[in-house]
Design an enzyme around this catalytic site. Sequence first.
Site, PDB file in Angstrom:
ATOM      1  N   PHE A 116       0.833  -1.200   0.000  1.00 19.97           N
ATOM      2  CA  PHE A 116       0.000   0.000   0.000  1.00 19.97           C
ATOM      3  C   PHE A 116       0.865   1.247   0.000  1.00 19.97           C
ATOM      4  CE2 PHE A 116      -2.509  -3.237   2.165  1.00 19.97           C
ATOM      5  CZ  PHE A 116      -3.799  -3.045   1.691  1.00 19.97           C
ATOM      6  N   ASP A 117       0.491   2.219  -0.815  1.00 19.09           N
ATOM      7  CA  ASP A 117       1.022   3.560  -0.616  1.00 19.09           C
ATOM      8  C   ASP A 117       0.390   4.081   0.670  1.00 19.09           C
ATOM      9  OD1 ASP A 117       2.130   6.195  -1.193  1.00 19.09           O
ATOM     10  OD2 ASP A 117       0.068   6.747  -1.671  1.00 19.09           O
ATOM     11  N   LYS A 118       1.117   4.903   1.425  1.00 20.03           N
ATOM     12  CA  LYS A 118       0.570   5.388   2.696  1.00 20.03           C
ATOM     13  C   LYS A 118      -0.363   6.579   2.505  1.00 20.03           C
ATOM     14  CE  LYS A 118       2.034   8.103   6.676  1.00 20.03           C
ATOM     15  NZ  LYS A 118       1.792   9.374   5.995  1.00 20.03           N
ATOM     16  N   THR A 119       0.189   7.664   1.969  1.00 18.85           N
ATOM     17  CA  THR A 119      -0.550   8.926   1.944  1.00 18.85           C
ATOM     18  C   THR A 119      -1.707   8.886   0.955  1.00 18.85           C
ATOM     19  OG1 THR A 119       1.493  10.073   2.516  1.00 18.85           O
ATOM     20  CG2 THR A 119      -0.318  11.416   1.695  1.00 18.85           C
ATOM     21  N   LYS A 141      10.078   3.037  -4.723  1.00 21.61           N
ATOM     22  CA  LYS A 141       8.867   2.215  -4.599  1.00 21.61           C
ATOM     23  C   LYS A 141       8.841   1.130  -5.672  1.00 21.61           C
ATOM     24  CE  LYS A 141       5.845   5.614  -2.368  1.00 21.61           C
ATOM     25  NZ  LYS A 141       4.572   6.351  -2.425  1.00 21.61           N
TER      26      LYS A 141
END
Length: 661
Positions: free
Chosen positions: A352-355, A535
Amino acid sequence: MESNKEKLEAEKGHNDEHGGIFGANTELYFAIISGLLLGTGYGLSFSEGLPSWVSNAFYWGAYFFGGFFTLKEAIENIKKGVFEIDSLMLVAAAGAGILGEWAEGALLLFLFSLGHALEHYAMAKARKSIEALASLAPPVALVKRDGREEELPIEKLELGDTIVIKPNSKVPADGVVVKGEGSVNQAPITGESVPVDKKPVDDLQKDYSKEKSIKPENRVFAGTINGSSALEVKVIRKAQDSTISRLIKMVNEVEQQKSPTQLFTDRFEKIFVPSVLVLVVVLCFAFLVIDEPFSKSFYRAMSVLVAASPCALAISTPSAVLSGVARAARGGVLIKGGKPLEDLGNLEAVAFDKTGTLTEGKPKLTNIIPWEDADEQHFLQIAVAVEKQSDHPLAAAIVKGVQEKYPDLSTGDASKVKGIVGKGVSAEFDGKEVFIGNKALFKDKGLGKDLEDKVTALEKEGNTTMIVQYDGKFIGILSLMDVARPEAKGVLEKLKSIGIKQMIMLTGDNQQVGEAVAKEIGVTEVMGNLMPEDKVAAVEKLDKQYGKVAMVGDGVNDAPAMAKSTVGIAMGAAGSDVALETADIALMGDKLEGLPFAIGLSRKSRAIIKQNLWISLGVVAVLIPLTIAGVASIGPAVMAHEGSTLIVVFNALRLLVYKNK
């Protein structure tokens, strides 16, 4: 300019080949007539007073109606240079006729045509779920032009037109709200169960058609349903470019994209079909080896030809893929093809990307800490007075957070407000100097051990801290944090319960911030301090580590990482061109809840595809030896054959009623 419905009609034109004088269901009516003629001929064959040609005439009629569409399709395929396996049925029926077994041949064509007709009828049920999308948007819109209102077809809407959307009516075009406030039910497009509140954009003159990021509260989509308030909307996409039009186009393209299982069955058929044809030729000459007439050898060969035709195998995977994709579209999830549909259900790791994905994507005020004997009310008055004059996102978050907690707080006005790049801001309040900023701002002023320890502790928890100094004295700390989405913890728990073993957070924030959020919501691993290219490398590493990995992001800055993953999943794709183009799977609403639904649906689809393969291959494996041994003739073979075809289709259609548990 084509409407959505016209595009769908063009794309599904191949289905019209089965229509005729009785409309779309002509093939089904022909099959029924064939069956009636077969039954009549069979009944008359027991009448001793009638010559055999009378009953045969009814069988010939059954041949015509039962074989009409099969012959039509075979001729069209041969013209294209394609020899479909179904055409072998015609050869078997012709062979039965040559042997004088007209009843057997008529039974074969009747059951085959009935099976095909019911198969097309059942498959149409899946397609209707997709075609229903075309009717979501109304055909006309009420447009304000030259000071008056007029109704126009949605295809004639131009960018910048202002349309009036009456209460409880459908939205005809993608646009931004320019007048009125109210809620809109976005479930038909995004799958969101709760209506979304809408309000006008700040700048009415701005060209939002070129804007990549528009706030959800300002944007509306064609096909959504307005609430009880009238809205005026400026059109930002033409009808053919609207979210719903692109959704329809992409879902229809799924039929041309083959899944791994489909590719396997294609390879299998390329080997299997020639092998069967060789076997049939050999069996035709069995009378040379064993003591039987040529007619018996030929009849056995035709029976094997029927038994070995893998129609059920050919339809088993496409029917499941189409049904799965159609069900996903109804739930606000766009799955672009059979490959991601199958791959998603085979994953054990999700990155998952966080933001903006696991978090809300914007800072929130988390702590208000007056320092030592400072008065909290006075401390906040100073902070708000200064920060409300700053255009920094953190300043806006501080002002909003304080006002939400203390709506009646009165503040004065700060003066001489000046930003200090990378550190904070300076100002004057009541004639005294104010500094608000991070630790670096006060590096030379000496924070004191207690204050520094408190700030460090807050930062370890993932907070961004702002220290407030007034008249040379530290009076408090404000901390902010990009907080986790309210639904994130529950979604991750659900993913864990359905077998996702690793949930990895990829973030550009420092490791401490990432771990603080991870601890709150249940992420199993955190990779912090990542640039976009980092990433991509992280996804490649995870792919090698876990075999397959999905990447969930916003579809814009995460696009390279999503492209490298086994399955790229975009959040909030309804408003993002990039997400719709780059992602394998798009969650149309900005809601994480769509992810467990998509994974659950994928796993159900994989299970049904496997069941269909076992059924279709199992029937062929049983029938071939039985027909070779002479235990089963053409009649039972075709009944088992067509029965298995219908079973796999209706088994696949169960996906249309899949419910997210």
